[in-house]
Each structure stands twice: as structure tokens, then as C-alpha cells.
Design a protein around this motif. Structure first.
Motif, PDB file in Angstrom:
ATOM      1  N   LEU A   1       1.124  -1.628  -0.165  1.00  0.00           N
ATOM      2  CA  LEU A   1      -0.121  -0.105   0.035  1.00  0.00           C
ATOM      3  C   LEU A   1       1.057   1.319  -0.114  1.00  0.00           C
ATOM      4  CD1 LEU A   1      -2.356  -1.110   2.459  1.00  0.00           C
ATOM      5  CD2 LEU A   1      -2.550  -1.157  -0.012  1.00  0.00           C
ATOM      6  N   ILE A   2       2.177   1.302   0.677  1.00  0.00           N
ATOM      7  CA  ILE A   2       2.607   2.726   1.144  1.00  0.00           C
ATOM      8  C   ILE A   2       3.134   2.420  -0.475  1.00  0.00           C
ATOM      9  CG2 ILE A   2       4.775   3.066   2.130  1.00  0.00           C
ATOM     10  CD1 ILE A   2       4.537   1.740   4.732  1.00  0.00           C
ATOM     11  N   ALA A   3       3.975   1.132  -1.690  1.00  0.00           N
ATOM     12  CA  ALA A   3       4.193   1.186  -2.196  1.00  0.00           C
ATOM     13  C   ALA A   3       3.593   2.177  -3.112  1.00  0.00           C
ATOM     14  CB  ALA A   3       5.216   0.108  -2.597  1.00  0.00           C
ATOM     15  N   ILE A   4       2.344   1.893  -3.344  1.00  0.00           N
ATOM     16  CA  ILE A   4       1.340   2.178  -4.448  1.00  0.00           C
ATOM     17  C   ILE A   4       1.080   3.740  -4.305  1.00  0.00           C
ATOM     18  CG2 ILE A   4      -1.260   1.803  -5.025  1.00  0.00           C
ATOM     19  CD1 ILE A   4      -1.415  -0.463  -4.177  1.00  0.00           C
ATOM     20  N   VAL A   5       1.228   4.695  -2.773  1.00  0.00           N
ATOM     21  CA  VAL A   5       1.247   5.369  -3.085  1.00  0.00           C
ATOM     22  C   VAL A   5       2.017   6.318  -3.220  1.00  0.00           C
ATOM     23  CG1 VAL A   5       0.764   6.815  -0.743  1.00  0.00           C
ATOM     24  CG2 VAL A   5      -0.219   5.343  -0.748  1.00  0.00           C
ATOM     25  N   LEU A   6       3.530   5.753  -3.232  1.00  0.00           N
ATOM     26  CA  LEU A   6       4.651   6.528  -3.692  1.00  0.00           C
ATOM     27  C   LEU A   6       4.454   6.416  -4.676  1.00  0.00           C
ATOM     28  CD1 LEU A   6       7.303   5.674  -1.175  1.00  0.00           C
ATOM     29  CD2 LEU A   6       6.198   7.483  -0.719  1.00  0.00           C
ATOM     30  N   ALA A   7       4.216   5.221  -5.875  1.00  0.00           N
ATOM     31  CA  ALA A   7       4.839   5.510  -7.206  1.00  0.00           C
ATOM     32  C   ALA A   7       3.320   6.080  -7.758  1.00  0.00           C
ATOM     33  CB  ALA A   7       3.964   4.369  -7.295  1.00  0.00           C
ATOM     34  N   PHE A   8       2.632   6.863  -6.952  1.00  0.00           N
ATOM     35  CA  PHE A   8       1.275   7.037  -7.601  1.00  0.00           C
ATOM     36  C   PHE A   8       1.727   9.101  -7.061  1.00  0.00           C
ATOM     37  CE2 PHE A   8      -2.631  10.183  -6.869  1.00  0.00           C
ATOM     38  CZ  PHE A   8      -3.771   9.624  -8.078  1.00  0.00           C
ATOM     39  N   LEU A   9       2.660   8.862  -6.516  1.00  0.00           N
ATOM     40  CA  LEU A   9       2.994  10.223  -6.645  1.00  0.00           C
ATOM     41  C   LEU A   9       4.147  11.004  -7.227  1.00  0.00           C
ATOM     42  CD1 LEU A   9       3.170  12.787  -4.057  1.00  0.00           C
ATOM     43  CD2 LEU A   9       5.015  11.589  -2.663  1.00  0.00           C
ATOM     44  N   LEU A  10       4.734   9.764  -7.969  1.00  0.00           N
ATOM     45  CA  LEU A  10       5.631   9.915  -8.014  1.00  0.00           C
ATOM     46  C   LEU A  10       5.056   9.999 -10.098  1.00  0.00           C
ATOM     47  CD1 LEU A  10       8.554   8.214  -6.760  1.00  0.00           C
ATOM     48  CD2 LEU A  10       8.285  10.404  -6.761  1.00  0.00           C
ATOM     49  N   GLN A  11       4.827   9.175 -10.266  1.00  0.00           N
ATOM     50  CA  GLN A  11       3.878   9.187 -11.854  1.00  0.00           C
ATOM     51  C   GLN A  11       4.099  10.210 -12.573  1.00  0.00           C
ATOM     52  OE1 GLN A  11       3.520   6.678 -13.080  1.00  0.00           O
ATOM     53  NE2 GLN A  11       3.396   6.754 -15.237  1.00  0.00           N
ATOM     54  N   GLY A  12       3.740  11.681 -11.496  1.00  0.00           N
ATOM     55  CA  GLY A  12       3.594  12.595 -12.845  1.00  0.00           C
ATOM     56  C   GLY A  12       5.363  13.175 -12.859  1.00  0.00           C
ATOM     57  N   ILE A  13       5.536  12.799 -12.346  1.00  0.00           N
ATOM     58  CA  ILE A  13       6.837  13.259 -12.740  1.00  0.00           C
ATOM     59  C   ILE A  13       7.136  12.638 -13.854  1.00  0.00           C
ATOM     60  CG2 ILE A  13       9.726  13.641 -12.102  1.00  0.00           C
ATOM     61  CD1 ILE A  13       9.210  14.194  -9.340  1.00  0.00           C
ATOM     62  N   VAL A  14       7.555  11.194 -13.901  1.00  0.00           N
ATOM     63  CA  VAL A  14       7.163  10.368 -15.095  1.00  0.00           C
ATOM     64  C   VAL A  14       6.650  10.600 -15.968  1.00  0.00           C
ATOM     65  CG1 VAL A  14       7.165   7.545 -16.206  1.00  0.00           C
ATOM     66  CG2 VAL A  14       8.299   8.477 -13.580  1.00  0.00           C
ATOM     67  N   GLU A  15       5.100  11.351 -16.236  1.00  0.00           N
ATOM     68  CA  GLU A  15       4.782  11.071 -17.500  1.00  0.00           C
ATOM     69  C   GLU A  15       5.234  12.500 -18.032  1.00  0.00           C
ATOM     70  OE1 GLU A  15       2.788   9.512 -19.340  1.00  0.00           O
ATOM     71  OE2 GLU A  15       1.988   7.853 -17.500  1.00  0.00           O
ATOM     72  N   LYS A  16       5.706  13.843 -17.191  1.00  0.00           N
ATOM     73  CA  LYS A  16       6.150  14.766 -17.676  1.00  0.00           C
ATOM     74  C   LYS A  16       7.991  14.763 -18.050  1.00  0.00           C
ATOM     75  CE  LYS A  16       3.817  17.993 -13.999  1.00  0.00           C
ATOM     76  NZ  LYS A  16       4.618  18.604 -13.727  1.00  0.00           N
ATOM     77  N   LEU A  17       8.483  13.851 -17.951  1.00  0.00           N
ATOM     78  CA  LEU A  17       9.854  13.513 -18.893  1.00  0.00           C
ATOM     79  C   LEU A  17       9.502  12.558 -20.434  1.00  0.00           C
ATOM     80  CD1 LEU A  17      11.583  12.063 -15.325  1.00  0.00           C
ATOM     81  CD2 LEU A  17      12.462  14.290 -17.458  1.00  0.00           C
ATOM     82  N   LYS A  18       8.450  11.380 -20.222  1.00  0.00           N
ATOM     83  CA  LYS A  18       7.773  11.164 -21.086  1.00  0.00           C
ATOM     84  C   LYS A  18       7.241  12.354 -22.130  1.00  0.00           C
ATOM     85  CE  LYS A  18       5.167   7.408 -20.681  1.00  0.00           C
ATOM     86  NZ  LYS A  18       4.714   6.143 -20.381  1.00  0.00           N
TER      87      LYS A  18
END
Length: 357
Positions: A43-60
Motif C-alpha cells: 500500500l505504501i509503494a502504491i501511494v509513492l508510485a502514484f505520487l511520482l507518476q506525474g514526474i514520469v509522465e512529464k519526462l515521457k
């Protein structure tokens, strides 16, 4: 009675998607209730991955490959965590030990202050109430040593938990970020093809929760940093530890700010005393920071991101905290937002009016 139940079923559960979503929601709640502690790293990993997904999308969007974007963001996150832990943990640990050792003396100072009030003729505070508080403080002082011993022994298993979390959370988080599309494709394959309600809920949750989590992270950094500067300027002891507690307190709405005020005021009282103006300056400056956070920073960061009434937030904190403890308090607002999104998107079949008798 049967007609009322039948009308309710026809109005709210006549849609196949609503029934499937209800079963899915009940299953998820059941898994979290019975296996929440076991699945906490996921559950913690899901929250952190969700938090960082926006940065990943911007780089893509800038043309960076998906794997490279995920790897760069993930490694940057790990390096940031290692640097933060390496710098803060030794300081916070040393100040925590000193604070725990000073707690009995702080309580003695508070006890002496109350004894002075008890000896004087105070029309506001009754003699019996002061004596009751003194007796409670005396019993607390005798149990401080036993509590410290039990706390140090009970912290040994938690060290193993920290090691497990430090390994599992980053590992699960990386695969969630890397294989997000595959995981979502597999998961949606079990859902009905017509799922407009679920899409509406997912869209509202994605926009609001993403803004909420990122806003809370920024608020935590700003409040913690400003509070640290205030404490350093006034020379307050345990500045790093108290500033960290104040920063983390913003994760628990209303209740967190009220709870963290107690150690701040107690440390200031123990260091300066009531007769020193420095005590008043520290308390006033701290309250100003809290007021600016609630009236300026929070509206600026969140605006309408999480449009929930304060009473609904307090009820959510109490309810989910009572069910899932700390993690229930931590995720109280996202869970309350989920409930709000479900209520807004739930299909309602309009029923024909009954003929008048």
C-alpha cells in the motif's frame, strides 16, 4: 417494508456495473481490514508510485523513454531518501534520547508550578482540581521509567520491520511504476466493458488525490522548514526534532496540529519558564506559523482539490483511524474523497411516483 426495500434496490442497484463495483469495493475493504498489516508495504509503494507518476509522465512528454524515465525518477527518489535519512536520523535520534531523558524533569517543573498555584488563593482554579492534577502527575512520574524500559524493548521488533519495509517498498514501487500499463490492463480485464461510473470515479480520484498528496508533501516541507527557522531564531532546544514533528503533523488534519502543540509548549516552558518573555515569543511565533498554514498555505496549495467540509474530514479521521489505526488517519482524506466520488457517480434509477390513494 418489503416495498421500501424493493424500491431502494431498484433505484440504486438496478445497474450491473453498480453491483459489480459494490462487490469489488466490499472485497477490497475486507482484504484491507484483515490483511492490511501484511499488505502495508504494498500500500505504501502504491501511494509513492502514484505520487511520482506525474514526474514520469512529464519526462515521457519530453521524449524520454518510459524505462529511462522510471529509472531516473526512482533512483532520484532513493538518493533523496538516503540523503534525508543520513542527515536527519542521527540528529533526530540524539534529540529524541535527550528529550525522553528530560521528560521527567519537565513534569517535575509542571508539578512545581501547579503546587504554587495550589498554595495560593486562586478563584479560577479550585483546590480540589489542582490536587487531582498533582496526584495524576505523581503517578505519571513513577511510571515514566517503566514506560521507557518497555518502549526500548518493544522497539526491537520494529527495527526488523523497518529493514523489511526498506527492501520491499522500493522493490514493489519500481515494478508498479515500470509495469503500470500491464497491471492496469490485467486489472481492467476483470471489469465489465461498460464502466462509465468507474471511469468517472477514477477520473475524480486521480485529479483530486494527486493534487492532495503532492500538496500535502509541499505543505509538510514548507511548514517544517519555517518552523525550524523560527525555533532556531529563538534558540529553542530540540529544534530539528520538534520541526520534524510539526511538519509531519500536517498529515493529520486539525488533530495533528493540536497534538504537536503540547511538546512544543512543554519544551518552551521547561527551557524558558513562564516568567521569561522568550517563552511567550516562541509560543506566539509558533501559533502564527500554524495560522498562516491554515489560512494562507492550505488554500493556496489545495484550493478546490479536496472539496470536503471540515466536519467530514474530522469524522473521516476518527472513523478510519479507529478502523486502521495510523494508516487510517494518514489516508483519511483520500478515503473520504473516494466515498464522495462514489456517492456522486453512483447511478440512481428514477422511480415513477406512486398514485395517490
Amino acid at each position: 417494508m418489503l416495498k421500501i426495500v424493493d424500491n431502494l434496490v431498484k433505484r440504486y442497484f438496478s445497474d450491473e456495473e453498480a453491483v459489480i463495483f459494490l462487490l469489488l469495493l466490499v472485497s477490497i475493504i475486507g482484504v484491507l481490514f484483515f490483511l492490511g498489516n501484511i499488505l502495508a508495504p504494498v500500500l505504501i509503494a502504491i501511494v509513492l508510485a502514484f505520487l511520482l507518476q506525474g514526474i514520469v509522465e512529464k519526462l515521457k512528454k519530453l521524449g524520454v523513454n518510459h524505462v529511462l524515465s522510471v529509472s531516473f525518477v526512482f533512483l532520484s527518489f532513493l538518493v533523496g531518501c538516503v540523503v534525508f535519512v543520513g542527515l536527519m536520523v542521527p540528529i533526530v535520534w540524539e534529540q529524541s534520547v535527550r528529550l525522553i531523558n528530560d521528560v521527567p524533569r519537565m513534569l517535575v517543573e509542571l508539578q512545581n508550578l501547579l503546587r504554587e498555584l495550589a498554595e495560593g488563593d486562586n478563584p479560577v482554579i479550585s483546590q480540589s482540581s489542582i490536587n487531582g492534577v498533582l496526584n495524576d502527575l505523581s503517578s505519571e512520574l513513577t511510571s515514566v521509567g517503566q514506560w521507557l524500559l518497555s518502549f526500548s524493548l518493544s522497539s526491537i521488533p520494529s527495527l526488523f520491520s523497518v529493514i523489511i519495509y526498506a527492501v520491499l517498498v522500493p522493490l514493489v514501487m519500481f515494478f508498479l511504476m515500470k509495469d503500470q500499463n500491464k497491471i492496469m490492463f490485467w486489472f481492467t480485464g476483470w471489469l465489465p466493458k461498460e464502466r462509465s461510473m468507474m471511469r468517472n470515479i477514477a477520473h475524480e480520484m486521480n485529479s483530486q488525490i494527486a493534487n492532495y498528496i503532492r500538496g500535502k508533501f509541499i505543505e509538510m516541507l514548507v511548514v517544517g522548514a519555517v518552523t525550524y527557522l523560527v525555533f532556531v531564531v529563538f534558540g529553542l532546544r530540540y529544534a530539528e526534532l520538534l520541526a520534524l514533528l510539526v511538519g509531519l503533523s500536517v498529515l493529520i488534519p486539525y488533530i495533528g496540529a493540536a497534538a504537536v502543540t503540547i511538546p512544543v509548549v512543554l519544551v518552551a516552558f521547561y527551557q524558558f519558564g513562564l516568567d521569561d518573555n522568550q517563552f511567550l515569543y516562541v509560543v506566539v511565533a509558533y501559533l502564527v506559523v500554524q495560522a498562516l498554514d491554515g489560512n494562507v498555505l492550505v488554500p493556496l496549495l489545495f484550493s478546490e482539490a479536496v472539496n470536503l467540509h471540515p466536519l467530514a474530514i474530522i469524522v473521516a479521521v476518527l472513523f478510519f483511524g479507529g478502523i486502521w489505526g495510523f494508516w487510517g488517519i494518514f489516508f483519511a482524506i483520500p478515503l473520504a474523497t473516494l466515498v464522495k466520488a462514489i456517492l456522486n457517480a453512483w447511478p440512481k434509477e428514477s422511480l415513477p411516483r406512486l398514485p395517490k390513494a
